[in-house]
Write an enzyme that holds these catalytic residues in place. Structure first.
Site, mmCIF file in Angstrom:
data_model
loop_
_atom_site.group_PDB
_atom_site.id
_atom_site.type_symbol
_atom_site.label_atom_id
_atom_site.label_comp_id
_atom_site.label_asym_id
_atom_site.label_seq_id
_atom_site.Cartn_x
_atom_site.Cartn_y
_atom_site.Cartn_z
ATOM 1 C CG ASN A 9 -1.791 1.243 1.283
ATOM 2 O OD1 ASN A 9 -1.766 2.163 0.636
ATOM 3 N ND2 ASN A 9 -2.307 1.259 2.683
ATOM 4 C CD1 TRP A 10 3.522 1.370 -2.808
ATOM 5 C CD2 TRP A 10 3.405 2.386 -4.844
ATOM 6 N NE1 TRP A 10 4.342 0.601 -3.796
ATOM 7 C CE2 TRP A 10 4.323 1.460 -4.973
ATOM 8 C CE3 TRP A 10 3.147 3.156 -5.950
ATOM 9 C CZ2 TRP A 10 4.942 1.070 -6.217
ATOM 10 C CZ3 TRP A 10 3.758 2.937 -7.166
ATOM 11 C CH2 TRP A 10 4.415 1.942 -7.236
ATOM 12 C CE LYS A 11 0.110 3.107 4.815
ATOM 13 N NZ LYS A 11 0.285 3.219 6.236
ATOM 14 C CG HIS A 95 -5.755 1.775 5.405
ATOM 15 N ND1 HIS A 95 -4.864 2.551 6.336
ATOM 16 C CD2 HIS A 95 -4.627 0.884 5.101
ATOM 17 C CE1 HIS A 95 -3.893 2.305 6.445
ATOM 18 N NE2 HIS A 95 -3.524 1.198 6.024
ATOM 19 C CD GLU A 97 -2.474 5.377 7.104
ATOM 20 O OE1 GLU A 97 -2.555 5.469 5.958
ATOM 21 O OE2 GLU A 97 -1.547 4.712 7.560
ATOM 22 C CD GLU A 167 -2.994 -2.634 7.446
ATOM 23 O OE1 GLU A 167 -2.069 -2.874 6.714
ATOM 24 O OE2 GLU A 167 -3.820 -1.768 6.962
ATOM 25 N N GLY A 173 3.080 2.167 10.646
ATOM 26 C CA GLY A 173 3.945 3.297 10.551
ATOM 27 C C GLY A 173 4.719 3.747 12.008
ATOM 28 C CB SER A 213 5.967 -1.777 11.765
ATOM 29 O OG SER A 213 5.350 -0.689 11.958
ATOM 30 N N GLY A 234 3.266 -1.238 4.175
ATOM 31 C CA GLY A 234 3.142 0.264 3.809
ATOM 32 C C GLY A 234 4.537 0.666 3.479
ATOM 33 N N GLY A 235 5.140 1.384 4.366
ATOM 34 C CA GLY A 235 6.518 2.122 4.039
ATOM 35 C C GLY A 235 7.571 1.027 3.497
#
Ligand code: 13P
Length: 252
Positions: A9-11, A95, A97, A167, A173, A213, A234-235
């Site tokens: 997920n590149w956000k 998600h 967020e 999640e 993150g 993470s 993610g990251g």
């Protein structure tokens, strides 16, 4: 028996040019026919560029959100049909967020899930508890509520086409991954919820991803857990080398 899924997920990262550069570097690093499904979810503006760059590979492109109406006066929204038109085959829904910052609720998650299914997209439905809920021992309660409300009124056939992503918000993150044991316990619990709501056999084939993470250096501990059917990254999915190493390290 459940095929693993490694999803990135590149956000809100990567322009079209950065997307093309990612795929140019990533594709040669992963096997042409990997032992798992590989999904990349770029922002809307890079969907078509990602689909073009992934063309001819086994990588699936997903959107990060969708609106449930077919079209209309909904300024700023993107329909599932537009996602499919841009080359998307899957879509993240609910998600944390979006739940935290953009008013997503279990009700809108269900509407989006149904719209995605009707358009032939694979919904990747995200659930998970916040830190205070985790500390208060409410993880199961929160996950069950989100799961039941988000899958409410789905037919068994529809349910068989979704992916579920657990999640925990406190792990996203933050660098604090849930331990493989914590993730396993929640995945087992969610599978039991799916069995109670649908059937043992649908629960047994449901693929549940862990997210929060996930990094190249903790993937092996997570993959050792039978209950984990993959990860939502993610990251660490932004860098072609780190995402490729997660893809390559997953198969058991
Ligand atoms: P991080 O891997 O950056 O913690 O993000 C997880 C996530 O939110 C994936 O959807």
């Amino acid at each position: 028996m459940r095929r693993p899924v490694i999803a990135g997920n590149w956000k809100m990262y990567k322009t079209q040019e950065e997307t093309r550069a990612f795929f140019a570097a990533f594709k040669p690093l992963v096997p042409a026919t990997p032992d798992c499904d590989v999904i990349v979810a770029p922002p809307f503006t890079s969907l078509a560029a990602a689909a073009a760059a992934a063309h001819g590979s086994s990588i699936t492109i997903a959107a990060q959100n969708a609106y449930w109406e077919r079209e209309g006066a909904f300024t700023g929204e993107i329909s599932v049909r537009m996602i499919a038109d841009a080359g998307g085959k899957a879509v993240l829904i609910g998600h944390s967020e979006r739940r935290q910052f953009f008013g997503e609720t279990d009700e809108t998650v269900l509407k989006k899930t149904k719209a995605a299914l009707a358009a032939g997209l694979t919904p990747i439905v995200c659930i998970g508890e916040k830190l205070a809920e985790y500390q208060a021992g409410k993880t199961q309660h929160v996950c069950e509520t989100q799961f039941l409300a988000g899958s409410n009124s789905l037919t068994p056939e529809e349910f068989s086409r979704i992916l579920l992503a657990y999640e925990p918000v406190w792990a996203i993150g933050t660098g604090h991954t849930a331990t493989p044991e914590i993730a396993t316990a929640v995945h087992k619990f969610l599978r039991s919820c799916a069995a109670a709501r649908f059937s043992e056999s649908l629960a047994a084939s449901l693929r549940i991803l862990y997210g929060g993470s996930v990094k190249p250096d903790n993937i092996k501990g997570l993959m050792a857990q039978e209950e984990l059917d993959g990860v939502l990254v993610g990251g660490a999915s932004l860098d072609p080398k780190s995402f490729a190493s997660i893809v390559k390290d997953w198969p058991r």
